[in-house]
Design a protein around this motif. Structure first.
Motif, short mmCIF file in Angstrom:
data_model
loop_
_atom_site.label_atom_id
_atom_site.label_comp_id
_atom_site.label_asym_id
_atom_site.label_seq_id
_atom_site.Cartn_x
_atom_site.Cartn_y
_atom_site.Cartn_z
N LEU A 181 71.29 42.48 48.15
CA LEU A 181 70.92 43.15 47.20
C LEU A 181 69.92 43.02 47.75
O LEU A 181 69.21 45.19 47.41
CB LEU A 181 69.99 42.45 46.22
N GLY A 182 68.93 43.47 48.61
CA GLY A 182 67.61 44.25 49.85
C GLY A 182 68.47 45.88 50.51
O GLY A 182 67.38 46.44 50.05
N CYS A 183 69.47 45.17 50.89
CA CYS A 183 70.18 46.62 51.71
C CYS A 183 70.61 47.68 50.42
O CYS A 183 70.12 49.37 51.27
CB CYS A 183 71.86 45.94 52.66
N LEU A 184 70.41 47.26 49.36
CA LEU A 184 70.67 48.15 48.31
C LEU A 184 69.34 48.55 48.01
O LEU A 184 69.25 50.16 47.47
CB LEU A 184 71.53 47.28 47.06
N PHE A 185 68.60 48.00 47.86
CA PHE A 185 66.21 48.33 47.28
C PHE A 185 66.69 49.36 48.12
O PHE A 185 65.91 50.47 48.34
CB PHE A 185 66.21 47.80 47.28
N GLY A 186 67.44 49.36 49.90
CA GLY A 186 65.86 50.12 50.55
C GLY A 186 67.51 51.22 51.10
O GLY A 186 66.79 52.22 51.00
N TRP A 187 68.48 51.00 50.89
CA TRP A 187 69.08 52.25 50.35
C TRP A 187 68.25 53.55 49.24
O TRP A 187 68.53 54.44 48.97
CB TRP A 187 70.91 52.30 50.25
N GLY A 188 68.39 52.97 48.41
CA GLY A 188 67.70 53.66 47.04
C GLY A 188 66.61 54.02 47.48
O GLY A 188 65.90 55.07 46.59
N PHE A 189 65.75 53.21 48.61
CA PHE A 189 63.83 53.46 48.13
C PHE A 189 64.06 54.62 49.70
O PHE A 189 63.60 55.05 49.92
CB PHE A 189 63.65 51.98 49.10
N SER A 190 65.44 54.67 50.73
CA SER A 190 65.30 55.99 51.16
C SER A 190 66.03 57.19 50.72
O SER A 190 66.08 58.04 51.53
CB SER A 190 66.08 55.45 52.43
#
Length: 133
Positions: A35-44
């Motif tokens: 979930l953290g990785c998905l958030f980080g990817w969306g944020f990027s």
């Protein structure tokens, strides 16, 4: 698919099964990391901070809703095993691909391998009866 009843057992007992309990803890940690990785990817995905925040939150929310509806231990709907595994592959595998997408290919490969082994062990452990007390 069927809806769960309130008295439907979700997970077997951890009594006498320390490896099962440890694997379930690892599964929880992998879910949170994904979930953290998905958030980080969306944020990027954008330059504007407001758009970045919106995209990160949208990707995160979509993954959480999908997981809660179909893959969580107390999921609202429980598809057959293939459906549950497909949702897990989408969210957990998506987390690994997101890690790759932000420039960490080695970490993504390690995460992907750990997810596959953890999921295989979890499904194996869930089908074995607990040892007699």
């Amino acid at each position: 698919m069927h809806e769960r009843s309130a008295d439907d057992p979700v997970l077997p007992s951890t009594a006498g099964r320390p490896w099962w309990a440890a694997n379930e803890l690892l599964a929880l940690l992998l879910e949170l990391v994904a979930l953290g990785c998905l958030f980080g990817w969306g944020f990027s995905l954008a330059d504007n901070l407001a758009v970045r925040s919106l995209l990160g939150c949208a990707v995160l929310a979509a993954a959480i809703v999908l997981w809660a509806l179909f893959a969580a231990p107390r999921a609202r709907f429980r598809p057959p095993l293939a459906g549950v595994l497909a949702v897990k592959a989408l969210v957990l595998g998506g987390g690994a691909f997101a890690l790759y997408g932000v420039g960490h290919p080695t970490a993504a490969a390690v995460m992907g391998a750990v997810v596959v082994v953890n999921t295989a062990l979890a499904e194996t452990f869930r089908r074995r009866p607990a040892p007699a007390a």
